[in-house]
Design a protein around this motif. Sequence first.
Motif, short mmCIF file in Angstrom:
data_model
loop_
_atom_site.label_atom_id
_atom_site.label_comp_id
_atom_site.label_asym_id
_atom_site.label_seq_id
_atom_site.Cartn_x
_atom_site.Cartn_y
_atom_site.Cartn_z
N SER A 93 0.75 -1.19 -0.08
CA SER A 93 0.00 0.00 -0.18
C SER A 93 0.92 1.27 -0.08
N ASP A 145 -3.64 4.32 1.53
CA ASP A 145 -3.98 3.49 0.54
C ASP A 145 -4.42 4.03 -0.85
N LYS A 168 -4.71 5.03 -4.24
CA LYS A 168 -5.12 4.18 -5.83
C LYS A 168 -5.44 5.03 -6.86
N GLU A 217 -5.22 -0.04 -9.05
CA GLU A 217 -5.89 -0.10 -7.67
C GLU A 217 -5.07 -0.43 -6.50
N GLY A 218 -5.57 -0.26 -5.38
CA GLY A 218 -4.76 -0.71 -4.27
C GLY A 218 -4.80 -2.07 -3.70
#
Length: 374
Positions: free
Chosen positions: A86, A99, A101, A121-122
């Motif tokens: 992350s 986090d 994204k 995406e995370g």
Amino acid sequence: MDSIMSKLRNLDAYPKINEDFYSRTLSGGVITLASSILMFLLFFSELRLYLHAVTETKLVVDTSRGETLRINFDVTFPALPCSILSLDAMDISGEQHLDVKHDIIKKRLDSHGNVIEQRQEGIGAPKIEKPLQRHGGRLEHNETYCGSCYGSEASDEDCVIPVRMFVKHTVRKCKREGFLQRIKDEEGEGCNVYGFLEVNKVAGNFHFAPGKSFQQSGVHVHDLLAFQKDSFNLSHHINRLAFGEYFPGVVNPLDNVHWTQETPSGMYQYFIKVVPTVYTDVSGHTIQSNQFSVTEHFRTGDVGRLQSLPGVFFFYDLSPIKVTFMEEHVSFLHFLTNVCAIVGGIFTVSGILDSFIYHGQRAIKKKMELGKFN
């Protein structure tokens, strides 16, 4: 009229000598050839400087306000899967991005560094459509909700149970094993993360660390319990790290930097001093960017201690001094002055040298004729 012409003739600073009185020597010819070559070399050097722009550097106090700082990065973790990695950013003003994204691309890598999959995406799956926050903390009649499963949930009905974490705060753990299964599927893989962050232009940090990040009682923590691992290999290769746009002549000291972890776990820290920079080319186009210097530090520690959270941390601070680079052409008058100085200087020096050699030779010859030269 004749008197005026006569007066002008008397002002002649370059009296002419009849060619019959010229005395040409071998040394004079060598000096003339050498001085002519030197003169042409210096002339073309000056011409090249005139045709190309020169850069003027200045230091001024940075008085800008309310601006943002763009951080461009491209980092590869050969032994850390994308599912558990992350990216968080925070600054001294209290703003936090957990986090992250958006504007981030992750590439799954195999053990040989080949790309398996690319995704934006995370940790976990995309955000579910009906989180509890939508209700303002209240549930409607006959509606159940029990929190996030860190991405393994497929719907709002996937419940979780409370467990105790290493920081002694209650967090949630998934009943379903989707997330853990995903970690197992990506075991032995690496991850390449690249993109950019847009943060406030104040001191702060951003870091890459394993585990889902969240705030608990005002403390920034990462959930590492679900991974069931005692250590994380944080070896990394920084392909690129820049604070702002590229401009000619910029040197980013962390580009292509590689670090291999030798201890079981720890926190790798980069302390960065960012210097605001303004670059203006000859056409007047201005680039607002930054340069930076960096020092490195590695702190070992056991996983489970909040002070030594495993991860790669970049702590940055802003310099109050701004550097300005301005490209500009040399003026024609300046070029003409330098050319005249080159021609006149070489001509004068070569004349003095020739006169010294000529009169020296005559003096030696006269002594030899009188028999006084030994």
